[in-house]
Structure formats: C-alpha cells, structure tokens
Design an enzyme around this catalytic site. Structure first.
Site, PDB file in Angstrom:
ATOM      1  N   HIS B 148      64.661  96.787  82.046  1.00 42.35           N
ATOM      2  CA  HIS B 148      64.624  96.639  83.491  1.00 42.35           C
ATOM      3  C   HIS B 148      63.182  96.557  83.972  1.00 42.35           C
ATOM      4  O   HIS B 148      62.259  96.944  83.272  1.00 42.35           O
ATOM      5  CB  HIS B 148      65.264  97.852  84.170  1.00 42.35           C
ATOM      6  N   CYS B 249      66.717 106.407  86.617  1.00 42.27           N
ATOM      7  CA  CYS B 249      68.057 105.895  86.335  1.00 42.27           C
ATOM      8  C   CYS B 249      69.164 106.835  86.742  1.00 42.27           C
ATOM      9  O   CYS B 249      70.293 106.421  86.995  1.00 42.27           O
ATOM     10  CB  CYS B 249      68.230 105.634  84.834  1.00 42.27           C
TER      11      CYS B 249
END
Lengths: 997, 260
Positions: B148, B249
């Site tokens: 990411h 996250c």
C-alpha cells in the site's frame, strides 16, 4: 469628387443612425455647438443613439442616396425611411460642420482630433461627468486613427467580397454589399482628406460610431453603455469598474462568449471590435485571477464581488464541493445577505429561494438553515470573509479548466491556476507543473506544449504536448497560462514584443498589473469603505441554475439584436454569417479558425496563421547552472540530434556542431509552407507590416521561491524575442546556447509536409520522452503534425507570397559588452557557454529546392527560414555560424565583425557557473533590440555579459549606419561601465526579384 | 481473527503475541489517550478483518466504504459499514464493480488526498474517492514494490509526512511533492515499515504519535525521538508486521464527538 461622395455617404449613415424619432431633435442639436451639447443633459435613451456625428454636407448626390437606402447600418426602421426624411436631416446638420471647419484651419493633426472630439461630445451628451475621462481616451485614440482607418478598409474588403459571392441572395444581402462598398469609399475619403484637409475645409468631421455594450455583472444585473466602435477593451472595463465602484480591479476581467460556451477574456489593450466577432457586444464581468488569499484584498467590496463569483461557480458546479461545504458556504451567504437568522422572518422555505449547489436537496437546505443560526452577529463583510476563507481551500478554487487530450488521445483536463498547471484525468489530479518547473509554453495549431525543466537526475528537459479541441482553444489556453504566470508569478508584466516588421506569432502578453503590483496599489487606496448594497443572490442564482453564464448570455443574445443591434450595425453588417464575421476580423490576435477554407484564409489578414507558434520560455538560474558546465554540451543534445538528422537528410553530416562550429546545412523547407507564411506577411505588411509567428518569452527566475523580492523585478522577466523575417528564416538551432536552444527545438515539424523527415529529427527527443512517459502520465509530443491541414491551407495562398517581400533590409548588430565584477560568492567555475543565437534572415536562392521533399529541418521554429548566427561570447571561441536556409527570396547577406582585442578571461572554456541569464527585448520603429544578459561566475569572479542584438529593419529609407551608430551609442550609455568588445554587423538585403516556384 | 493472513510466505505469526500487541494498541488509544474505541467483533471467516483501515475512508462527516482490492476481503466492509452508520456519518459506498480501493492506499494530509495506485487500488477507486470528498484535491501516486501507499509513509504531524528510505518510498514522495501545491515537511526514517505511524491531535494532549517500538526499528525510533513537540508512544507490532499489517491498518480514526 471621391471625397465628396464619401463624406456624403457618411452623412447618410449618420442620419440613419439618428432614427426617425430623432428627426425632430436633430436640427436643434445640430445648431448647437458640441460644447453646448455636452453641457446639455439629455436624459432620453435615444439621445445616446443620436450619437452618430453629423457630417456636414451640402450636396447629396443621387448615388449617395441610393447607398443610404442600402445601408444596413441604419436602425431597422430608419433603413426604410423615405429618403426625403433622411435628407432633411443631413441638411440640417450643416452647423456642426462649420464648427469643425473653424477648427480644421490648423494642420491635419488638429483636424483629426476635432473629428474625434466633436462626435464624441455629441455622442454622449448626457454624461457630462464621465465624459471628461472618456474624452481623454478618445483623444488619445486620435493618433491611432489613421492606422485604424486603413485597417477598417481592409476589414471591409472581405465582407464585400463575400457579399458579392452571394449575389443571389435576398435584398438584405445586397444592402450589405453596398454597405461594404460604401465603407470602403468612406475609407478612401478619409485618406485623401488627410492630405487635402486645408483645401477642402468643409470636409466632414469623421463621425464616431458607437456600439452598445452590455455587461452582465456578478450580481445578475446588467450594465449597458455605448462605446465608440474602436474603443479598446480597457475603456469598457474601466467603465464597468467605475460603475461598480471597484478599485481593486486587476483580479477581474470581461468575458465574452464565442460559439456559446467558448469563453474568451477581452484583452483590454486591444480594440474590442478586433476581438469579438459577432454583433451584440455582450460581456460578463467575472473574476479572472482568483486571489489565493482573499483576506489580503484591501476592500470589502472586492471581496464581495469575489464572493458573488464564487457563488456562481459553486451553484453551477464549476467549483465542486462536498455537501458539508455547500451547506457551510450557503449559510455564510445567507448571513451576508439576510443578516442574522430570524425565526420569525425566516421560515421553513426561505432558503429554497437561494441556490447553493447544483443539486440542492431538502436536506442541504436544512443544514444551511441550521448553520445560519450559528453565525449570529457576523456582519455581512465578516460573513463574506468567512465564506472566502472556506472557499479558497477548495481544491478547484481558481482553477481554470480546459478540455484536452494527452498524446494517447485520453481525455484530460488542464487546469491553470495561480501556482501552475494541473493535469486532471476525470477528477483525479495526475500531474502538476508548478510555474518554476515550466520552461516554456507554446502552442501550435491545436497543440499545446509545455517544456519542463529536467527532473533531478535527468539531463534533458522534456516537452509535453496536449491536444486541444481546436486551434482557438489551444491559443486560449496559452493566453490564460501567459496571463496567470505573469499575474501570479512575476513582479511586473513583461513588455509585449512589438516588432514592427514581419514578426510572426502572437504578441500577446498580459498587460495588466500583476498581483504584486495590484497589492501595492491597493495599499494606497485611501477612501472610506464604499457603501454598496448586497443584492440578494436569490434571483440570480436561480436563473444561473446549471449553466449560468452560457444560458443567461444566450438569452441576452437573443433579445439583443432587437434593441441594440442597430447601434452596432456599422461594424458587422449582418449578424448572419459567422464566417463572414470572421472574415472581417482583423484582430491580430485572432487567428483564423482552422475550419476556414483556404480562400478565406487568403483574404484574411496575416494574423491568421494556422501555424503560428507562440511560446513562452521560462528559465531559471538553477536550470542554467545545471546545464551550464559539462552539461552544456549535453544540453545541446536534442537540438543537436535534430540538427544531425536534418543534416543527414540533406546529406551534409556535421557532427562537429557540438563543438563550436556548426555549419548548418541548408535545409529545404517545403515551399508550400513557406509560401503560406509569406502570404500572411504580405497582407500584414500592407496593414502594419507585422506578423508574429513565433515568439519566445524567457522568464528568468532569479529568486527561486517566490517573487516577493522586489529587487528582482527587473531581472525576473526576460523576453526573448525571436524575430522572424518575413519569408524565410528557418530556425536553426544554436549549438551551445542553453537558453536559446531550448526555445528552438521542436516545433518546425509542423510546417513540414514530410512527416518522415520530421520524425527522424525528433527521434532523440522522443526517446527522452519515453522515459518521461513511464514516469509520468503525461505524454510527450508527437512532433508530427497534421500537415495536411496546414498544407491545404497554404497552397492556395502561395501566389501572394512573394510580393510582400520587397526590400527588407536588415541589419543585425550584436554588441557584446562585458563586465567583470569581483564577487566571491561563487564557487564553481565553468566555461561560459553563452551563446547568443541570432536568427537572421538569410536568403539563399541557390539552396532552394522545392521538390526535394524532406529536407526540412528539425527545428522548432516555424516556417520561417532563419539564418542563425551563433556567437560564442568567449572571444577565442567565437565563431559564427550561418545556416543558409532555403529562401524563397533572394537576399544578400553580409556579416562584419568588429571585435575589440581585449576580452575576458573566460577563454578556454573553463567551467564557470551561469548565475542568471535574461533577455530583454525592446523596440522602436525600425529597430528591435534584444538584450541578453548573462551573469557568470568563474573562480570567484562574477562577470556580467550583455549582448545586444539590434535588428534594424526597414527599407532603403532608413539609414542603417546611423541607426546602428545610435544603437551602439545607446548601449554604451546604458552600460557606461562596460566595454564593448565586439560588434557584429550582419546585413541582409533582399533582392527585389521574386521567386515564384 | 488473524490466523490466516496472507502475503508472501514468512515467519509464522505468533497469534498470542499478536493479540497482546493488539490489546496494547487498543489500550493506548482508549486508556492512555482517552479515545472512544469501537471494536469490531472478529470474524474468523475473514482472516484480514483486523485491518479495518482498508474498509473505509473517513474524512470529516463523510465515510467512504471501500471495495477492497482483494476479493476475499470484500465482505469485511459490511461490519465496518454498520458501525459507521451507527455514528451518523454520511456513508458513501463504492458499488462500482470496476473500482477497487484499500484504505491503506489513501493518505489524507489534512489538505488533500494522495491515493496510491497499487495492486489493491485502481484508478476508478480513486475517482470515486475524489467524487466523495469533493473539497479536496485527490492526486494519484503509483505504488510499486509495496502493498500500500501507507506501507512506507504516513502523516506524523499536521504538515509532516513520515517517509521510508526505500527507493519506492522516495519516489512516491517525490511524486507527492510534485503534485501538491503545498509544501510538506518530511521525516525520513530508515525503515519503511516504521514510517507508518499514527498521528493524533488530541485537544487535551496535543500532538500524539504512535510509532514502532525501538526494539523493532531502533534507528527509526531514534528519528521519531527527535520530534520534540510530540507525545511519543512506541508500540510494538511485530506479529502483524509479518502479514503486512502496520500501525494504521488496525484502526479507522474518526473525528467525532460521540453521542453513543
């Protein structure tokens, strides 16, 4: 006799303009002197219309009567008036004539002025206050008058032709045609009149034609006024600002629409009629430069107008924002316009009368109401400020979007804003080029290019091309970029290039004040905060729903002809044919639309260069430094490569170009192309002898970050103007010049019908581009242009070409002065690679090879065949390179170099650091001076080198030697502490004979 | 819930330790910082459900419920959506089947969004995000060599981007700098994973930064320790790190005074 007929004609026109209702008024009016009229206040609207100036005549010839009937200029009704009525009027107008007569005793100058003034006074009898100002402007214009006349004659010509073509058409058309003739005659009259003024004292004062203008204001109201037909944009803009009581006006501008939604900014330095093609003159007063920080505006009234603009932007969806922001901004709008929320007064749906968002929901209105309650106590000005504080943070605030495609044909949007150029794909920002990163902006046909400074670790700057829907769109975008860059980034605007002869390309520059200047100016504003009323935005925003401007404007358009059409009638005879209107368009800035047929192109004046290239070059010292030393050679790479290719094509391999000596192989330029350019030139010459094909603007940003530093002002802007000679100079690239070479690389391809050759030339650059592509989403230019289009256009024009070429002599002088300063700051050394590149006209018939296809060259420049002389300032290294290009016209070229023995220690090409370089162009009637100033540092010594290139253009009438001497003298005066080290005289004389292939 | 997370084969996850770490994480947020923490029940059928960040992007009053790039994770959004709805946020769902977006690819700087175009997030997903948060510029940043965008960067202060040292990270940073009208400060840390930290501006506590523990990334921790104005809270994340889980996250930060 001609003269008389002409003046007669004028009278008719005038009388017609007066209209039937005026008929009675007129005698009276006529008997009064202009002064009296001025003081007399005539409230009626019609009085304004009566503006047209009485032209004194005693004899009316039958023919003129005929014309009178025919005149389309007349207001609808008066056109059909019985001749006797009109006649009567014109007789009665005798008095003013006498008045004028008295005045005209002097020289023609006086006459001209009076011609201007008298009409003016009559034209605006009721505005005694405004008049003084207006008059001044008009007077100022008197000087230009002659020029204008000639222009107008040229303008009418095409119209006339057009009219003839359609003989078959109805009566109205016939009238039109006659009108055109009439105008033509009128022009003649004017010209002769200037000569004969004294002998024919009764000569009529030239009447001033006025056109009614309507301006949609931001609050939804409409402002209308009559403007002299030849008024410049500034006149109207000033009137509007005065009407609005707005002082900080530099953020605003007037828009007009073309083809419904093509918005164009009215250039205030140019005549309105040159810019707007169709009749009703309708404008929208809009924010042109959105101030990044509205709180720095000085006056509340300015902020108020900005708010109005933003409300429009938001309601129309142009400025997207979230639900919450819509609600918040809406609540501030309510607070500003309604004041504190009053539960009594403000019931449930008081809000739905307002338009806050393109899609306004009940929910949003409730939210707005809820927030409105929380703003209790805020004054309208505070509410506006809050509104702006929130609006300015929106990501699309102040972003002017333009549709485009990248090189792969993907739809994107280019957004021009205060900080630079943004690239969007759908709603996503996919790239951004801050102004400092952009070296050059150019457009060519429908392509728009930016040349970008090399990224770290990269050696070459890259050029990124975008495809705009059409040529005009490309030009529009280019202009917007030029303006934004100047306004937000520079301290003061650059001088617009003003080459008088044969320069191709748009001369457009932003002429207003920059943000820095306007801020400075507004600091001086010293008046009590003006009272103004905040009109409710209800009605307005409602009506603006959806497509605000477009729609309202169109509505206006529809009803305008009925009311105001006639006033403007004299300019464009018939609203009907857009094409026709275009034909008439004389504006230099208005290039012909690509759609035009070749014939049209022909008649159109030179400015409609399809292949016009204009560019703005930005450069920064950092960049220079980067390219300076070892890189200098490298930087030439692309250009060199191109040159190499070109050479290959023409079979003269010159690898040595890299070194100092570049012998440009002559390049064959396809004649078709060239010819087209020449045509343009010709036409232009007749009018003003000025066609700009390409120009390059170099902006040197000495201070990296912001332009705040005032001291840089002078240095910041450079204009490098490459003046092209009429027919033929092909740009050759200079081998080492870092600054100039970049301006040259890529464009010429377009003029080439031969794609292949071009492709080769560009190869290197394309490779470079590949890299960029991977890295960025942007596409590089495919240099191969759609030549077909261009050639089509060009061909028909060909014949005309050579005629224009009459003797143009040109002297180019390069004076290099050097100054050494000891300054220690600098660390690096490096050989100075400064080259001045000289673009000269070089004709060499022998080289012309029309049939040989692809000889062409790579260079980025336009169609012009240019000879280039590269002067390397280091005396030891100096060499001149002349490339002879295919000339259509034979010329003689002579180059003489005077050099003083002394020179700087820069010899040996040791590395120095280029600190800054700038180029300034200025001009006078026959000379164009390009000053290139370079600061170098070598081993702790800083050296300033100034090279001046003075181009003296003119025919035999000019004493070149004297002009040259004068130029040198001026240069010495300007830089007394410098020494002239070298003077190069390059003389070109065109042989009269023309070469038509 | 975190048995079977995926990614390139690596060391086994010590589930017990992972749970301890997670509890510590929650404990810091709730106990030490006084935040209200809404914990979603673990769903054993969704092995990646601990990484709630990917399921939603919340900015101001609006929550975009994403369509995660990994098909196996699409169901995670349902639980997240329910919670967001309960918070009275304006919910926007990404229903376009061509769109994918992981919250881990979305960096919100306070002024604008950067959306990493990665294997998990595509252009269409970014467009929908742009349509959802119209006030802000949304720029796309190609992400290579990382899961990411936020695998190697995050916000470490109001105007401060923490960025890893890898080539991919630096390249992405350059892109972001070029795309932005704003100049951000940067905090470069030696380890990409350590560049993912959690910045909170809590009225009573000022700048708070949760960053990876010195035991994990000693060099990077030293860099964080130079931030004088921040309340620094090291948090170990050794286990989830093995399955590409980083600090951000595991949470979705929502700025809302709760009425719950």
């Amino acid at each position: 006799m001609t003269t008389e007929v002409g003046s007669e004609t004028e009278v008719k026109k005038d009388s017609e303009q007066l209209g039937p209702d005026k008929a009675k008024d007129n005698p009276e009016e006529a008997s009064e002197t202009p002064e009296n009229q001025k003081s007399r206040e005539t409230p009626s609207e019609e009085a304004q219309d009566s503006s047209s100036v009485p032209a004194p005549t005693s004899q009316s010839s039958p023919s003129s009567q005929k014309k009178e009937k025919a005149s389309p200029e007349s207001k609808g009704i008066s056109r059909f008036l019985p001749p006797w009525l009109k006649k009567q009027k014109s007789y009665t107008l005798a008095e003013p004539k006498d008045e004028t007569k008295k005045r005209t005793t002097g020289e023609q100058q006086v006459v001209e002025e009076s011609e201007c003034q008298a009409p003016d006074r009559i034209a605006q009898p009721q505005k005694s206050l405004e008049e003084a100002a207006a008059e001044n402007q008009h007077n100022a214009k008197a000087d230009d008058k002659e020029e204008k006349h000639s222009v107008s004659s040229a303008e009418t010509q095409p119209a006339k032709e057009d009219g003839k073509e359609r003989e078959v058409e109805k009566v109205a058309k016939e009238k039109e045609e006659k009108q055109a003739e009439k105008e033509k005659r009128e022009t003649k009259e004017v010209q002769t009149a200037e000569i004969k003024t004294e002998s024919i004292p009764q000569k009529s004062p030239k009447k001033i034609k006025t056109v009614q203008c309507k301006v949609m204001l931001l609050d939804g109201t409409e402002y209308s006024c009559d403007l002299e037909k030849r008024a410049k944009g500034q006149v109207l803009f000033d009137k509007v600002c005065e009407h609005l009581n707005l002082l900080e006006k530099d953020y605003f501008g007037l828009l007009f629409y073309e083809n419904s939604d093509q918005k164009n900014w009215l250039d205030s330095s140019k005549e309105i009629k040159r810019q707007i093609r169709s009749l009703p003159w309708i404008f929208a007063f809009n924010v042109k430069f959105y101030p990044p920080d509205p709180s720095q505006l000085t006056e509340d009234i300015t902020r108020y107008f900005l708010c109005l603009q933003l409300r429009q932007d938001i309601a129309s969806g142009r400025l997207p924002c979230s639900f919450v922001t819509h609600a918040l901004l809406g609540s501030y709008t309510l607070q500003a316009e309604l004041g504190d929320h009053d539960p009594e007064e403000h019931r449930s749906d008081y809000i739905s009368e307002f338009q806050f968002a393109p899609n306004q929901t009940q929910e949003m209105e409730e939210k707005v109401a809820e927030l409105h309650k929380t703003h209790r106590g805020l004054t309208p000005a505070q509410a506006d400020s809050q509104f702006l504080e929130n609006a300015k943070r929106l990501s699309m605030y102040g972003v002017d979007l333009h549709h485009a495609k990248d090189s792969e044909g993907v739809d994107i949007m280019l957004g021009v804003c205060a900080n630079g150029l943004l690239i969007y794909k759908d709603r996503l920002r996919i790239n951004r080029f801050a102004w400092p990163k952009i070296l050059k902006i150019s457009y060519k046909r429908s392509n728009f290019y930016i040349k970008v400074r090399p990224a770290e670790l990269e050696q070459f700057e890259s050029t990124i091309g975008f495809k705009l829907p059409n040529h005009r769109a490309a030009k529009r975008l280019w202009k917007v970029c030029v303006e934004h860059h100047t306004f937000f980034r520079l301290v003061s605007p650059e001088q617009p290039p003003k080459a008088k002869f044969l320069t191709l390309g748009s001369k457009f520059r932003y002429s207003g004040r920059t943000q820095a200047q306007t801020r400075q100016a507004s600091n001086l504003i010293d008046r009590p905060a003006p009272y103004f009323e905040r009109t409710s935005s209800k009605r307005v925003s409602r009506s603006l729903d959806g497509a605000p401007m477009g729609i309202s404007d169109q509505g206006l358009l529809r009803d305008f002809p009925a009311t105001g059409g006639q006033a403007a009638g004299d300019k464009i005879i018939d609203i009907e044919a857009a094409g026709q209107a275009k034909l008439k368009e004389g504006g230099r800035e208005e290039d012909g639309s690509p759609v035009k047929t070749p014939q049209l192109e022909l008649t159109q004046d030179g400015k409609s260069l399809e292949e016009e290239i204009t560019s703005i070059l930005f450069s920064k010292e950092g960049f220079r430094a980067g390219t300076g030393g070892p890189f200098a050679a490298a930087s030439v790479g692309p250009a060199e490569g191109a040159a190499g290719e070109e050479t290959a094509a023409s079979a003269a391999p010159p690898p040595q170009r890299h070194a100092t000596r570049a012998e440009g192989p002559c390049t064959g330029v396809s004649d078709a192309d060239k010819s087209s350019h020449e045509t343009l030139d010709i036409v232009e010459e007749k009018k003003q002898a000025e066609v700009g094909i390409e120009e390059t603007l170099v902006v040197d940003e000495t201070n990296k970050g912001k332009m705040q530093v005032a001291t840089d002002a002078g240095e910041t802007c450079k204009v490098e103007h490459l003046s092209k000679k009429d027919s033929s100079s092909l740009p050759s690239d200079s081998s080492s010049s870092s600054s100039s070479s970049e301006s040259e690389d890529e464009e010429v391809g377009e003029y080439q019908p031969h794609h292949r050759a071009i492709e080769e030339v560009i190869r290197e650059e394309q490779e470079e581009e590949e890299d960029m592509k991977k890295k960025e989403h942007e596409e590089k230019i495919q240099h191969v242009e759609a030549t077909p289009e261009g050639s089509k256009l060009n061909v028909p024009v060909e014949h005309t070409q050579v005629t224009a070429e009459d003797l143009v002599q040109e002297n180019a002088v390069t004076i290099a002065t050097e100054e050494k300063n000891l300054s220690e700051e600098i660390k690096q050394d490096l050989g100075e690679e400064k080259e001045e590149e000289q673009l000269k006209l070089n004709g060499d018939v022998s080289h012309v090879d029309i049939d040989v296809a692809p000889q062409i060259i790579c260079c980025s420049e336009p169609p012009v065949v240019k000879t280039e002389m590269v002067t390397i300032s280091d005396a030891t290294q100096r060499t001149e390179i002349s490339t002879k290009e295919v000339p259509i016209v034979q010329t003689e070229t002579k180059t003489i170099t005077y050099e003083s023995p002394q020179f700087d220690g820069s010899a040996g090409g040791n590395a120095g650091v280029l600190l800054s370089a700038q180029t300034i162009t200025s001009e006078s009637i026959s000379t164009t001076t390009t000053t290139h100033i370079t600061k170098m540092v070598k081993g702790g010594v800083s050296e300033t080198r100034i090279e001046k290139r003075i181009v003296i253009t003119g025919d035999a009438d000019i004493d070149h030697d004297e002009a040259l001497a004068q130029a040198i003298k001026e240069a010495k005066e300007q830089h007394p502490d410098m020494s002239v080290t070298r003077v190069v005289v390059h003389k070109e004389t065109e042989l009269a004979e023309e070469d038509e292939e | 819930c975190r048995q079977a997370l995926r990614r390139a084969p690596g060391p086994e996850v010590d589930f017990a330790r992972a749970e301890r770490e997670h509890q510590l994480y929650v404990g810091v947020l709730r106990g030490k910082l006084g935040l209200q923490v809404l914990e979603l029940p673990a769903d054993e059928s969704l092995p990646d459900c601990a990484f709630v960040e990917d399921a939603a992007v919340v900015c101001e009053e609006t929550a975009l419920v994403t369509r995660p790039g990994a098909p196996s994770r699409r169901k995670e959004v349902e639980a997240v959506k329910r919670v967001l709805e309960s918070l009275n946020l304006n919910i926007v769902e990404m229903i376009d089947e061509n769109a994918t977006l992981d919250g881990g690819d979305v960096l919100f700087t306070g002024r604008e969004f950067f959306v990493g175009l990665s294997r998990r997030t595509n252009q269409r997903g970014a467009e929908i995000l742009a349509d959802t948060f119209k006030d802000y510029a949304v720029s796309t940043v190609p992400v290579h060599d990382a899961l990411h965008l936020k695998s190697f960067c995050s916000m470490a202060g109001p105007n401060l981007i923490a960025i890893g040292s890898s080539e991919a990270a630096q390249k992405a940073l350059k892109t972001m700098q070029q795309m932005s009208d704003h100049r951000y400060d940067k905090l470069t840390v030696p380890d990409d994973a350590a560049a993912n930290c959690i910045y909170l501006n809590i009225p009573s506590k000022g700048h708070v930064l949760l960053h990876r523990a010195p035991e994990e990334y000693p060099e990077s921790a030293k860099v964080f320790e130079k931030l004088k104005d921040h309340m620094l809270i090291p948090i170990a994340n050794t286990e989830l790190d093995k399955v590409d889980g980083s600090l951000t996250c595991c949470s979705v930060l929502i700025n809302k005074t709760s009425e719950l």
